[in-house]
Design a protein around this motif. Sequence first.
Motif, PDB file in Angstrom:
ATOM      1  N   PRO A  11       0.871  -1.219  -0.064  1.00 28.88           N
ATOM      2  CA  PRO A  11      -0.049   0.030  -0.032  1.00 28.88           C
ATOM      3  C   PRO A  11       0.812   1.258   0.109  1.00 28.88           C
ATOM      4  CG  PRO A  11      -0.462  -1.369   2.202  1.00 28.88           C
ATOM      5  CD  PRO A  11       0.625  -2.074   1.172  1.00 28.88           C
ATOM      6  N   ARG A  12       0.550   2.207  -0.830  1.00 32.67           N
ATOM      7  CA  ARG A  12       1.285   3.417  -0.990  1.00 32.67           C
ATOM      8  C   ARG A  12       0.776   4.509   0.110  1.00 32.67           C
ATOM      9  NH1 ARG A  12       4.574   4.675  -5.420  1.00 32.67           N
ATOM     10  NH2 ARG A  12       3.887   6.865  -5.150  1.00 32.67           N
ATOM     11  N   LYS A  13       1.372   4.257   1.120  1.00 38.79           N
ATOM     12  CA  LYS A  13       0.773   5.343   2.278  1.00 38.79           C
ATOM     13  C   LYS A  13       2.049   6.007   2.924  1.00 38.79           C
ATOM     14  CE  LYS A  13       0.370   1.416   5.763  1.00 38.79           C
ATOM     15  NZ  LYS A  13      -0.145   0.521   6.308  1.00 38.79           N
ATOM     16  N   THR A  14       1.678   7.025   3.627  1.00 41.54           N
ATOM     17  CA  THR A  14       2.702   7.936   4.498  1.00 41.54           C
ATOM     18  C   THR A  14       2.585   6.924   5.710  1.00 41.54           C
ATOM     19  OG1 THR A  14       2.696   9.367   3.089  1.00 41.54           O
ATOM     20  CG2 THR A  14       3.638   9.914   5.385  1.00 41.54           C
ATOM     21  N   SER A  15       3.612   6.797   6.476  1.00 41.44           N
ATOM     22  CA  SER A  15       3.619   6.390   7.839  1.00 41.44           C
ATOM     23  C   SER A  15       4.859   7.027   8.551  1.00 41.44           C
ATOM     24  CB  SER A  15       3.722   4.644   7.852  1.00 41.44           C
ATOM     25  OG  SER A  15       3.741   4.293   9.260  1.00 41.44           O
ATOM     26  N   LEU A  16       4.429   7.544   9.734  1.00 45.54           N
ATOM     27  CA  LEU A  16       5.321   8.394  10.426  1.00 45.54           C
ATOM     28  C   LEU A  16       5.231   7.824  12.170  1.00 45.54           C
ATOM     29  CD1 LEU A  16       5.034  11.757   8.629  1.00 45.54           C
ATOM     30  CD2 LEU A  16       7.050  10.244   8.725  1.00 45.54           C
ATOM     31  N   VAL A  17       6.283   7.564  12.731  1.00 48.06           N
ATOM     32  CA  VAL A  17       6.123   7.358  14.120  1.00 48.06           C
ATOM     33  C   VAL A  17       6.913   8.871  14.822  1.00 48.06           C
ATOM     34  CG1 VAL A  17       7.181   6.241  16.167  1.00 48.06           C
ATOM     35  CG2 VAL A  17       6.619   5.018  14.039  1.00 48.06           C
ATOM     36  N   PHE A  18       5.857   9.184  15.749  1.00 46.12           N
ATOM     37  CA  PHE A  18       6.260  10.189  16.682  1.00 46.12           C
ATOM     38  C   PHE A  18       6.412   9.877  17.953  1.00 46.12           C
ATOM     39  CE2 PHE A  18       3.940  12.145  13.030  1.00 46.12           C
ATOM     40  CZ  PHE A  18       4.618  13.404  12.835  1.00 46.12           C
ATOM     41  N   ILE A  19       7.589  10.280  18.539  1.00 45.63           N
ATOM     42  CA  ILE A  19       7.995  10.263  20.186  1.00 45.63           C
ATOM     43  C   ILE A  19       7.918  11.658  20.735  1.00 45.63           C
ATOM     44  CG2 ILE A  19       9.635   9.238  21.603  1.00 45.63           C
ATOM     45  CD1 ILE A  19      10.422   7.178  19.247  1.00 45.63           C
ATOM     46  N   GLY A  20       7.561  11.818  21.795  1.00 42.24           N
ATOM     47  CA  GLY A  20       7.775  13.048  22.489  1.00 42.24           C
ATOM     48  C   GLY A  20       6.808  13.077  23.949  1.00 42.24           C
ATOM     49  N   LYS A  21       6.821  14.178  24.310  1.00 40.75           N
ATOM     50  CA  LYS A  21       6.254  14.405  25.735  1.00 40.75           C
ATOM     51  C   LYS A  21       4.764  15.013  25.538  1.00 40.75           C
ATOM     52  CE  LYS A  21       5.990  13.314  30.248  1.00 40.75           C
ATOM     53  NZ  LYS A  21       5.903  11.894  30.541  1.00 40.75           N
ATOM     54  N   GLY A  22       3.697  14.651  26.153  1.00 37.62           N
ATOM     55  CA  GLY A  22       2.603  15.223  26.344  1.00 37.62           C
ATOM     56  C   GLY A  22       2.012  15.731  24.871  1.00 37.62           C
ATOM     57  N   ILE A  23       2.279  14.712  23.690  1.00 37.30           N
ATOM     58  CA  ILE A  23       1.706  15.184  22.342  1.00 37.30           C
ATOM     59  C   ILE A  23       0.501  14.321  22.189  1.00 37.30           C
ATOM     60  CG2 ILE A  23       4.122  15.642  21.616  1.00 37.30           C
ATOM     61  CD1 ILE A  23       4.396  12.839  20.763  1.00 37.30           C
ATOM     62  N   GLU A  24      -0.309  14.876  21.384  1.00 33.89           N
ATOM     63  CA  GLU A  24      -1.624  14.569  21.083  1.00 33.89           C
ATOM     64  C   GLU A  24      -1.751  13.988  19.317  1.00 33.89           C
ATOM     65  OE1 GLU A  24      -4.933  16.568  22.442  1.00 33.89           O
ATOM     66  OE2 GLU A  24      -3.758  17.517  23.894  1.00 33.89           O
ATOM     67  N   LYS A  25      -2.037  12.822  19.244  1.00 33.65           N
ATOM     68  CA  LYS A  25      -2.103  12.153  17.982  1.00 33.65           C
ATOM     69  C   LYS A  25      -3.219  13.046  17.071  1.00 33.65           C
ATOM     70  CE  LYS A  25      -2.907   7.847  15.381  1.00 33.65           C
ATOM     71  NZ  LYS A  25      -3.125   6.489  15.311  1.00 33.65           N
ATOM     72  N   ALA A  26      -4.440  13.094  17.410  1.00 28.39           N
ATOM     73  CA  ALA A  26      -5.320  13.943  16.585  1.00 28.39           C
ATOM     74  C   ALA A  26      -4.997  15.251  16.178  1.00 28.39           C
ATOM     75  CB  ALA A  26      -6.677  13.984  17.309  1.00 28.39           C
ATOM     76  N   VAL A  27      -4.348  16.022  16.981  1.00 27.76           N
ATOM     77  CA  VAL A  27      -3.653  17.453  16.895  1.00 27.76           C
ATOM     78  C   VAL A  27      -2.743  17.312  15.640  1.00 27.76           C
ATOM     79  CG1 VAL A  27      -2.757  19.471  17.533  1.00 27.76           C
ATOM     80  CG2 VAL A  27      -4.548  18.106  18.999  1.00 27.76           C
ATOM     81  N   ILE A  28      -1.747  16.390  15.919  1.00 31.61           N
ATOM     82  CA  ILE A  28      -0.543  16.347  14.999  1.00 31.61           C
ATOM     83  C   ILE A  28      -0.918  15.715  13.737  1.00 31.61           C
ATOM     84  CG2 ILE A  28       1.731  15.035  14.477  1.00 31.61           C
ATOM     85  CD1 ILE A  28       2.199  15.638  17.463  1.00 31.61           C
ATOM     86  N   GLN A  29      -2.011  14.996  13.503  1.00 28.00           N
ATOM     87  CA  GLN A  29      -2.319  14.139  12.368  1.00 28.00           C
ATOM     88  C   GLN A  29      -3.130  15.208  11.486  1.00 28.00           C
ATOM     89  OE1 GLN A  29      -4.149  10.289  12.499  1.00 28.00           O
ATOM     90  NE2 GLN A  29      -5.165  10.514  10.374  1.00 28.00           N
ATOM     91  N   SER A  30      -3.989  16.227  12.190  1.00 29.20           N
ATOM     92  CA  SER A  30      -4.791  17.225  11.421  1.00 29.20           C
ATOM     93  C   SER A  30      -3.796  18.091  10.776  1.00 29.20           C
ATOM     94  CB  SER A  30      -5.608  18.106  12.526  1.00 29.20           C
ATOM     95  OG  SER A  30      -4.959  18.790  13.262  1.00 29.20           O
ATOM     96  N   VAL A  31      -2.646  18.382  11.271  1.00 24.79           N
ATOM     97  CA  VAL A  31      -1.676  19.322  10.699  1.00 24.79           C
ATOM     98  C   VAL A  31      -0.934  18.663   9.303  1.00 24.79           C
ATOM     99  CG1 VAL A  31       0.609  20.564  11.051  1.00 24.79           C
ATOM    100  CG2 VAL A  31      -0.888  20.584  12.720  1.00 24.79           C
ATOM    101  N   LEU A  32      -0.567  17.224   9.802  1.00 24.67           N
ATOM    102  CA  LEU A  32       0.124  16.555   8.743  1.00 24.67           C
ATOM    103  C   LEU A  32      -0.999  16.302   7.374  1.00 24.67           C
ATOM    104  CD1 LEU A  32       1.871  13.752  10.531  1.00 24.67           C
ATOM    105  CD2 LEU A  32       2.589  15.856   9.871  1.00 24.67           C
ATOM    106  N   GLU A  33      -2.159  16.242   7.841  1.00 21.64           N
ATOM    107  CA  GLU A  33      -3.166  16.158   6.701  1.00 21.64           C
ATOM    108  C   GLU A  33      -3.114  17.226   5.563  1.00 21.64           C
ATOM    109  OE1 GLU A  33      -6.689  14.752   8.731  1.00 21.64           O
ATOM    110  OE2 GLU A  33      -6.102  12.841   8.798  1.00 21.64           O
ATOM    111  N   ASN A  34      -2.830  18.256   6.108  1.00 23.56           N
ATOM    112  CA  ASN A  34      -2.557  19.541   4.972  1.00 23.56           C
ATOM    113  C   ASN A  34      -1.692  19.044   3.971  1.00 23.56           C
ATOM    114  OD1 ASN A  34      -4.456  21.484   6.431  1.00 23.56           O
ATOM    115  ND2 ASN A  34      -2.841  21.786   7.934  1.00 23.56           N
ATOM    116  N   ALA A  35      -0.818  18.246   4.098  1.00 21.67           N
ATOM    117  CA  ALA A  35       0.088  17.877   2.859  1.00 21.67           C
ATOM    118  C   ALA A  35      -0.473  16.813   1.955  1.00 21.67           C
ATOM    119  CB  ALA A  35       1.444  17.176   3.750  1.00 21.67           C
ATOM    120  N   LEU A  36      -1.581  16.259   2.371  1.00 28.31           N
ATOM    121  CA  LEU A  36      -2.243  15.285   1.266  1.00 28.31           C
ATOM    122  C   LEU A  36      -2.508  15.802   0.119  1.00 28.31           C
ATOM    123  CD1 LEU A  36      -4.761  13.661   3.846  1.00 28.31           C
ATOM    124  CD2 LEU A  36      -2.864  12.555   2.815  1.00 28.31           C
ATOM    125  N   VAL A  37      -2.229  14.932  -0.955  1.00 30.92           N
ATOM    126  CA  VAL A  37      -2.572  15.382  -2.341  1.00 30.92           C
ATOM    127  C   VAL A  37      -3.883  14.814  -3.018  1.00 30.92           C
ATOM    128  CG1 VAL A  37      -0.134  15.908  -2.914  1.00 30.92           C
ATOM    129  CG2 VAL A  37      -1.164  13.608  -3.243  1.00 30.92           C
TER     130      VAL A  37
END
Length: 97
Positions: free
Chosen positions: A71-97
Amino acid sequence: AHDHFDSFVIQIGEVDSDKIQAAIQNVVSDFNIFRVKGFAALPGKPMRQVLQAVGKRLDSYFDRPWQAGEPRKTSLVFIGKGIEKAVIQSVLENALV
């Protein structure tokens, strides 16, 4: 040691290379992210683009062709402290074509 950080994987579709790199740099600057690692699917490109961020440094390169049936998909692992998946995913989705 897992009590000291949060981690999750975000998977989205094909992205624009410049936009996904800018999005990663933005979330690294705005949130307490230690590391990002994974690969991006770029339209029309036969190879995966590897993306790695440590601190404010972001490296990218192509590693291998997409395999038949993979499957041609973008897959990224995030490691941090106090980070929220939904918030970060919404920022990344602005790069979708």
